[in-house]
Design a protein around this motif. Structure first.
Motif, PDB file in Angstrom:
ATOM      1  N   GLN A  55     -12.094  10.967   8.697  1.00 41.38           N
ATOM      2  CA  GLN A  55     -12.749  10.058   9.629  1.00 41.38           C
ATOM      3  C   GLN A  55     -12.409   8.601   9.299  1.00 41.38           C
ATOM      4  O   GLN A  55     -12.826   7.694   9.979  1.00 41.38           O
ATOM      5  CB  GLN A  55     -14.266  10.264   9.503  1.00 41.38           C
ATOM      6  N   PHE A  56     -11.675   8.404   8.190  1.00 39.34           N
ATOM      7  CA  PHE A  56     -11.364   7.018   7.807  1.00 39.34           C
ATOM      8  C   PHE A  56     -10.038   6.952   7.051  1.00 39.34           C
ATOM      9  O   PHE A  56      -9.566   7.939   6.501  1.00 39.34           O
ATOM     10  CB  PHE A  56     -12.494   6.424   6.955  1.00 39.34           C
ATOM     11  N   ILE A  57      -9.484   5.750   7.052  1.00 39.88           N
ATOM     12  CA  ILE A  57      -8.270   5.475   6.285  1.00 39.88           C
ATOM     13  C   ILE A  57      -8.595   4.331   5.334  1.00 39.88           C
ATOM     14  O   ILE A  57      -9.122   3.305   5.765  1.00 39.88           O
ATOM     15  CB  ILE A  57      -7.116   5.059   7.221  1.00 39.88           C
ATOM     16  N   ILE A  58      -8.324   4.521   4.042  1.00 41.36           N
ATOM     17  CA  ILE A  58      -8.583   3.463   3.062  1.00 41.36           C
ATOM     18  C   ILE A  58      -7.256   2.810   2.667  1.00 41.36           C
ATOM     19  O   ILE A  58      -6.283   3.506   2.355  1.00 41.36           O
ATOM     20  CB  ILE A  58      -9.255   4.027   1.781  1.00 41.36           C
ATOM     21  N   LEU A  59      -7.236   1.489   2.711  1.00 39.19           N
ATOM     22  CA  LEU A  59      -6.037   0.723   2.350  1.00 39.19           C
ATOM     23  C   LEU A  59      -6.427  -0.374   1.368  1.00 39.19           C
ATOM     24  O   LEU A  59      -7.579  -0.778   1.318  1.00 39.19           O
ATOM     25  CB  LEU A  59      -5.491   0.013   3.598  1.00 39.19           C
ATOM     26  N   LYS A  77       0.568   4.663  25.520  1.00 41.69           N
ATOM     27  CA  LYS A  77      -0.854   4.396  25.761  1.00 41.69           C
ATOM     28  C   LYS A  77      -1.336   3.371  24.736  1.00 41.69           C
ATOM     29  O   LYS A  77      -0.916   3.413  23.584  1.00 41.69           O
ATOM     30  CB  LYS A  77      -1.667   5.696  25.606  1.00 41.69           C
ATOM     31  N   PRO A  78      -2.218   2.446  25.141  1.00 42.89           N
ATOM     32  CA  PRO A  78      -2.715   1.458  24.180  1.00 42.89           C
ATOM     33  C   PRO A  78      -3.522   2.133  23.083  1.00 42.89           C
ATOM     34  O   PRO A  78      -4.085   3.209  23.283  1.00 42.89           O
ATOM     35  CB  PRO A  78      -3.595   0.542  25.031  1.00 42.89           C
ATOM     36  N   GLY A  79      -3.592   1.506  21.929  1.00 40.61           N
ATOM     37  CA  GLY A  79      -4.318   2.097  20.807  1.00 40.61           C
ATOM     38  C   GLY A  79      -5.821   2.002  20.982  1.00 40.61           C
ATOM     39  O   GLY A  79      -6.317   1.231  21.794  1.00 40.61           O
ATOM     40  N   GLU A  80      -6.530   2.837  20.222  1.00 43.81           N
ATOM     41  CA  GLU A  80      -7.994   2.746  20.170  1.00 43.81           C
ATOM     42  C   GLU A  80      -8.370   1.705  19.127  1.00 43.81           C
ATOM     43  O   GLU A  80      -7.800   1.694  18.035  1.00 43.81           O
ATOM     44  CB  GLU A  80      -8.562   4.080  19.688  1.00 43.81           C
ATOM     45  N   ASN A  81      -9.341   0.832  19.448  1.00 42.83           N
ATOM     46  CA  ASN A  81      -9.777  -0.160  18.459  1.00 42.83           C
ATOM     47  C   ASN A  81     -10.489   0.526  17.302  1.00 42.83           C
ATOM     48  O   ASN A  81     -11.248   1.460  17.505  1.00 42.83           O
ATOM     49  CB  ASN A  81     -10.727  -1.171  19.112  1.00 42.83           C
ATOM     50  N   LEU A  82     -10.237   0.042  16.117  1.00 43.69           N
ATOM     51  CA  LEU A  82     -10.860   0.622  14.931  1.00 43.69           C
ATOM     52  C   LEU A  82     -11.874  -0.347  14.337  1.00 43.69           C
ATOM     53  O   LEU A  82     -11.692  -1.559  14.400  1.00 43.69           O
ATOM     54  CB  LEU A  82      -9.799   0.916  13.869  1.00 43.69           C
ATOM     55  N   GLN A 132     -10.258  -3.166  -1.221  1.00 43.13           N
ATOM     56  CA  GLN A 132      -9.983  -2.110  -0.246  1.00 43.13           C
ATOM     57  C   GLN A 132     -10.601  -2.434   1.114  1.00 43.13           C
ATOM     58  O   GLN A 132     -11.623  -3.120   1.183  1.00 43.13           O
ATOM     59  CB  GLN A 132     -10.564  -0.772  -0.738  1.00 43.13           C
ATOM     60  N   ILE A 133      -9.972  -1.932   2.161  1.00 44.33           N
ATOM     61  CA  ILE A 133     -10.604  -1.916   3.475  1.00 44.33           C
ATOM     62  C   ILE A 133     -10.637  -0.472   3.969  1.00 44.33           C
ATOM     63  O   ILE A 133      -9.813   0.353   3.540  1.00 44.33           O
ATOM     64  CB  ILE A 133      -9.864  -2.803   4.510  1.00 44.33           C
ATOM     65  N   ALA A 134     -11.587  -0.186   4.829  1.00 47.91           N
ATOM     66  CA  ALA A 134     -11.685   1.149   5.425  1.00 47.91           C
ATOM     67  C   ALA A 134     -11.530   0.992   6.931  1.00 47.91           C
ATOM     68  O   ALA A 134     -12.172   0.130   7.534  1.00 47.91           O
ATOM     69  CB  ALA A 134     -13.029   1.775   5.089  1.00 47.91           C
ATOM     70  N   LEU A 135     -10.665   1.782   7.531  1.00 48.61           N
ATOM     71  CA  LEU A 135     -10.524   1.810   8.985  1.00 48.61           C
ATOM     72  C   LEU A 135     -11.248   3.056   9.467  1.00 48.61           C
ATOM     73  O   LEU A 135     -10.881   4.172   9.092  1.00 48.61           O
ATOM     74  CB  LEU A 135      -9.048   1.865   9.384  1.00 48.61           C
ATOM     75  N   LEU A 136     -12.303   2.853  10.228  1.00 54.05           N
ATOM     76  CA  LEU A 136     -13.084   4.005  10.719  1.00 54.05           C
ATOM     77  C   LEU A 136     -12.554   4.407  12.082  1.00 54.05           C
ATOM     78  O   LEU A 136     -12.417   3.561  12.973  1.00 54.05           O
ATOM     79  CB  LEU A 136     -14.567   3.640  10.819  1.00 54.05           C
ATOM     80  N   VAL A 137     -12.257   5.682  12.250  1.00 56.25           N
ATOM     81  CA  VAL A 137     -11.729   6.136  13.535  1.00 56.25           C
ATOM     82  C   VAL A 137     -12.848   6.802  14.332  1.00 56.25           C
ATOM     83  O   VAL A 137     -13.717   7.446  13.758  1.00 56.25           O
ATOM     84  CB  VAL A 137     -10.536   7.113  13.341  1.00 56.25           C
ATOM     85  N   PRO A 138     -12.826   6.623  15.653  1.00 57.56           N
ATOM     86  CA  PRO A 138     -13.892   7.201  16.479  1.00 57.56           C
ATOM     87  C   PRO A 138     -13.876   8.730  16.460  1.00 57.56           C
ATOM     88  O   PRO A 138     -14.933   9.358  16.442  1.00 57.56           O
ATOM     89  CB  PRO A 138     -13.611   6.672  17.883  1.00 57.56           C
ATOM     90  N   GLU A 139     -12.679   9.312  16.447  1.00 58.81           N
ATOM     91  CA  GLU A 139     -12.585  10.774  16.407  1.00 58.81           C
ATOM     92  C   GLU A 139     -11.793  11.175  15.184  1.00 58.81           C
ATOM     93  O   GLU A 139     -10.798  10.517  14.867  1.00 58.81           O
ATOM     94  CB  GLU A 139     -11.805  11.265  17.634  1.00 58.81           C
ATOM     95  N   ARG A 177       0.927  12.893  12.707  1.00 57.54           N
ATOM     96  CA  ARG A 177       1.269  11.503  12.375  1.00 57.54           C
ATOM     97  C   ARG A 177       0.536  10.569  13.306  1.00 57.54           C
ATOM     98  O   ARG A 177       0.345  10.872  14.481  1.00 57.54           O
ATOM     99  CB  ARG A 177       2.769  11.278  12.547  1.00 57.54           C
ATOM    100  N   TYR A 178       0.154   9.427  12.775  1.00 57.23           N
ATOM    101  CA  TYR A 178      -0.506   8.388  13.569  1.00 57.23           C
ATOM    102  C   TYR A 178       0.139   7.046  13.250  1.00 57.23           C
ATOM    103  O   TYR A 178       0.760   6.878  12.205  1.00 57.23           O
ATOM    104  CB  TYR A 178      -1.997   8.321  13.230  1.00 57.23           C
ATOM    105  N   SER A 179      -0.059   6.117  14.179  1.00 57.22           N
ATOM    106  CA  SER A 179       0.435   4.775  13.939  1.00 57.22           C
ATOM    107  C   SER A 179      -0.756   3.816  13.893  1.00 57.22           C
ATOM    108  O   SER A 179      -1.533   3.732  14.837  1.00 57.22           O
ATOM    109  CB  SER A 179       1.402   4.398  15.064  1.00 57.22           C
ATOM    110  N   VAL A 180      -0.920   3.146  12.770  1.00 59.47           N
ATOM    111  CA  VAL A 180      -2.035   2.219  12.572  1.00 59.47           C
ATOM    112  C   VAL A 180      -1.495   0.804  12.724  1.00 59.47           C
ATOM    113  O   VAL A 180      -0.533   0.443  12.051  1.00 59.47           O
ATOM    114  CB  VAL A 180      -2.607   2.362  11.141  1.00 59.47           C
ATOM    115  N   ALA A 181      -2.091   0.013  13.628  1.00 61.28           N
ATOM    116  CA  ALA A 181      -1.640  -1.368  13.805  1.00 61.28           C
ATOM    117  C   ALA A 181      -2.726  -2.313  13.315  1.00 61.28           C
ATOM    118  O   ALA A 181      -3.912  -2.095  13.576  1.00 61.28           O
ATOM    119  CB  ALA A 181      -1.327  -1.636  15.267  1.00 61.28           C
ATOM    120  N   ILE A 182      -2.330  -3.329  12.575  1.00 65.89           N
ATOM    121  CA  ILE A 182      -3.301  -4.297  12.046  1.00 65.89           C
ATOM    122  C   ILE A 182      -2.745  -5.709  12.239  1.00 65.89           C
ATOM    123  O   ILE A 182      -1.589  -5.974  11.917  1.00 65.89           O
ATOM    124  CB  ILE A 182      -3.568  -4.063  10.539  1.00 65.89           C
TER     125      ILE A 182
END
Ligand code: NAG
Ligand code: NAG
Ligand code: NAG
Ligand code: NAG
Length: 345
Positions: free
Chosen positions: A106-110, A132-137, A147-154, A161-166
């Motif tokens: 449910q999350f990505i830690i960076l 398709k545009p990305g979902e906001n995290l 560290q930061i955590a990116l919480l995903v809605p689903e 594979r996913y693409s994370v944009a920051i």
């Protein structure tokens, strides 16, 4: 000949020592740590005992309490666009990290240190394919662990594979770590600024959010925006330069081999260079500020000899198609030992 035989002997000893120390600290230790780190899956832990977790800067629960990153999500490729400004001494940047999810999460830690995260979004492979545009995290930050955590809605699904944009920004750092500013004086007495990276061992996280541990290796494609009076350099040769509206230039560099974050390097400066080609075909360039210019030809000659020496010594080819050096010959000797060892471990 005399010079190089002395060097060969002392350097062999040095290389052996470095090799052992490096191998133990970077290759054996982290594996021991990682193996012992996970007793139950991070998500289960989070659900069982939320009080065991730290509090993020916004007061919410930060979903990860270890110093080491989880290995549930691993990076494959980083696309970095860096836009430093040597007048305002800051930079804005955006990155896309292609990640592989090994277990549903449910999350990505960076890692991220002293960076202001502007926004983050996520696309699945399908979203990328159909544009398709990305979902906001939601981004949570826990500075004590950098560290930061990116919480995903689903929940992210395993084996996809996913693409994370920051998008993020920061001041160019003071000191000699991360992406920092430095100055030099011209012969005419004028002070000029350059922007340089030094990511070793754990400062890449000061320049871009990343999986900043040596075992998380990935390829890096780097783009740098600059003014025409500057040049930009990075690990790899430049593929092309495009001109943007307003007159800024954007340099695109070739994708690197798979490597750790701390090996990423870039610099924006107004240095000039001399170049030569080693017998194996690797292009070696020495960049220097005008006050160091008289030493560059000697440095180039010595660098070409040394590169040949190392290639024979290790019986491997320097894995990147170019080699740039900014300082003096002594730096080159040590750095080249390290570069060889690191890239092949
Ligand atoms: C995502 O955030 C951006 C601004 O950061 C906003 O323009 C956009 O509408 C948001 N998208 C969704 C789907 O909420
Ligand atoms: C951040 O928001 C801006 C403005 O809405 C948008 O153009 C950009 O694509 C967003 N970046 C990310 C990484 O989501
Ligand atoms: C940096 O900012 C100055 C104005 O403060 C601007 O003139 C210049 O073009 C900017 N340079 C870059 C590389 O953005
Ligand atoms: C990443 O690096 C590996 C090995 O260094 C290489 O085989 C692969 O093609 C690279 N990927 C990209 C996208 O360049």
């Amino acid at each position: 000949v005399f010079y190089s035989s002395i060097m060969a002997n002392s350097c062999r000893k040095l290389i052996f020592n470095i090799y052992i120390v490096f191998y133990c600290s970077a290759v054996i230790m982290p594996q021991i740590c990682i193996c012992s780190q996970f007793t139950s899956s991070p998500i289960d832990q989070f659900n069982k005992d939320p009080k065991a977790f730290p509090v993020a800067t916004n007061g919410e629960m930060f979903p990860w309490h270890e110093l080491r990153l989880p290995t549930v999500v691993i990076p494959l490729h980083y696309d970095l666009l860096i836009h430093p400004n040597l007048t305002s001494l800051d930079f804005v940047a955006s990155e896309k990290i292609e990640v592989l999810v090994r277990d549903a999460t449910q999350f990505i830690i960076l890692h991220s240190k002293d960076l202001e995260i502007l926004n983050a979004s996520l696309q699945s492979e399908e979203d990328v394919r159909y544009k398709k545009p990305g979902e906001n995290l939601t981004v949570l930050s826990y500075p004590a662990h950098q560290q930061i955590a990116l919480l995903v809605p689903e929940k992210l699904r395993a084996h996809l594979r996913y693409s994370v944009a920051i998008d993020f920004q920061a001041k160019l750092a003071d000191g000699f770590e991360g992406f920092y500013k430095s100055t030099y004086r011209t012969l005419g007495g004028e002070t000029r600024t350059i922007a340089v990276t030094d990511f070793e061992p754990t400062e890449a996280r000061m320049a871009f959010p990343c999986f900043d541990e040596p075992l998380f290796k990935a390829n890096f494609s780097i783009k740098i925006r600059r003014e025409s009076r500057h040049i930009a350099l990075s690990n790899m040769p430049k593929v092309k330069t495009i001109e943007l509206e307003g007159g800024l230039l954007e340099d695109h560099f070739e994708t690197t081999v798979r490597m750790s974050t701390y090996l990423v390097a870039y610099i924006v400066c107004d240095f000039t260079s001399v170049s030569g080609t080693a017998s194996s075909g690797v292009k070696v360039s020495i960049y220097a500020s005008p006050d160091k210019w008289s030493q560059t030809h000697y440095a180039l000659e010595a660098s070409l000899k040394l590169l040949d020496f190392y290639e024979n010594y290790f019986d491997i080819h320097y894995p990147l198609p170019k080699l740039g050096r900014f300082k003096f010959i002594i730096v080159f000797i040590f750095r080249t030992c390290f570069d060889f060892i690191r890239l092949y471990m």
